[in-house]
Design an enzyme around this catalytic site. Structure first.
Site: not given
Ligand code: GLA
Length: 377
Positions: A139, A186, A51, A141
């Protein structure tokens, strides 16, 4: 690493996409009076480990969730692009020169602009969106929407974009048109992850491979019910802190440091921010090398502690829920997932205990005055 054959991937996508489409097809027909010309879908994701590492060129380990965003699309007859969002019950209208004001439509607008930059001459479009990906809980979206829109354009206009190109365009759409300086976690997850195995991704090289979940383990996702009010501002601030830390350490990105002791030389809070990123990358590498469920769970617990203490992106109710999950028999480990500041948490559970875990945990959470809910499975 395993670069899938794009024509095969598209054929599979077409089969996967056709079956569950009656809803979005019918909604398109109802909204626009004719059948759609292209259909597509893309899943949300839950990140198991890694993360706030992606914008530091580091490592991540997401898995696709069963919920998907579905898009139906066709050429419009009028001068405006019209986007109907089923879940929101709203339709946005916009043109190339007049971007929409509705946040959900800005993601779509961004994708259309990026498609044009990639050389596609786009007519005004009619677009219908139906999604069961939970909104605003971490998640992805927004990535599911971006990837689904770009896949629909790929299908309708036979662009031949591969899944990595789609992820890169989706990320730029989010940065340039939605104002979040996100990494590529993501969008790569929505475009390439698998629901049954984790996607181990090096966000610098985009090298990747699928990693089986530890034997006998399954995933549970709970929403804390706490809305992520600081997600955008806090997120961009953390990113800037990481850039300052990398510069002070004389590296291109925090990915280039693997000894957490080096972070100690930095002024507060950059020392803590850097330590989180360095230790989190190490946790992903250890998990991706193949560990048993107990070890994987311990890495998730350590990740949460680091996100709470060093990275400061948790909130008290989320900490409470994660700690309660960690105490429940059959849970190997739990942590917040996504950007933080509220939203969902993920637990690695014994598959044969999975069905019994959420209920007592959510009941105790309710007794604390908070309203959570189970999102996966
Ligand atoms: C969001 C961002 C990702 C990532 C996460 C944290 O989801 O869109 O790029 O940095 O936070 O891990």
């Amino acid at each position: 690493m395993n670069e899938a054959d794009p024509s095969l991937a598209q054929a599979v996508e077409a089969v996967v996409d056709e079956a569950p489409f009656p809803l979005v097809s019918a909604a398109f027909l109802q909204a626009f009076g004719r059948p759609p010309e292209a259909l597509s879908s893309a899943p949300g994701r839950v990140n198991l480990l890694g993360e706030h590492t992606d914008y530091n060129d580091g490592f991540v380990l997401p898995v696709a969730i069963p919920q998907r965003t579905r898009v139906a699309l066709g050429q419009a007859s009028g001068p405006l692009t019209r986007v109907q969002a089923q879940v929101l019950g709203t339709t946005a209208h916009f043109s190339h020169d007049q971007p929409p004001t509705e946040p959900f439509a800005r993601y779509v607008y961004g994708c259309l602009r990026l498609a044009e930059e990639a050389g596609l001459a786009l007519p005004p479009l009619d677009i219908c969106i139906a999604s069961d990906v939970p909104l605003g809980v971490g998640l992805s979206s927004s990535a599911a929407l971006e990837v689904a829109v770009l896949r629909a354009l790929r299908a309708r206009f036979a662009t031949g974009w591969d899944d990595v190109q789609i992820a890169r365009m989706a990320q730029r759409a989010e940065i340039e048109h939605a104002g979040v300086r996100c990494g590529i976690l993501d969008q790569m997850a929505s475009s390439l992850a698998d629901p049954f195995q984790a996607l181990f991704l090096d966000t610098r090289s985009l090298e990747r491979r699928l990693v089986p979940l530890p034997s006998g383990a399954a995933i549970l996702v709970l929403d804390s019910g706490i809305s992520r009010s600081l997600a955008t501002s806090g997120y961009n601030e953390r990113r800037a802190e990481c850039e300052a830390a990398a510069q002070a350490l004389g590296v291109a990105a925090l990915r280039d440091v693997d000894d957490p002791a080096r972070a100690a030389a930095l002024p507060a809070p950059l020392d803590r921010r850097a330590r989180h990123v360095i230790t989190e990358n190490a946790r992903v590498l250890q998990a991706a090398a193949g560990v048993d469920a107990e070890t994987f769970g311990a890495l998730m617990n350590a990740s949460h502690a680091s996100l709470r203490g060093d990275y400061e992106v948790s909130v008290p109710p989320l900490d409470w829920l994660v700690a309660r999950l960690q105490r429940e028999p059959g849970v190997f480990g739990a942590r917040l997932t996504g950007a933080g500041f509220g939203g969902a948490c993920v637990a690695l559970c014994a598959a044969d205990r999975l069905a019994a875990i959420a209920e007592p945990v959510l009941a105790d959470y309710a007794a604390e005055g908070e309203q959570g809910r189970q999102l996966v499975p």
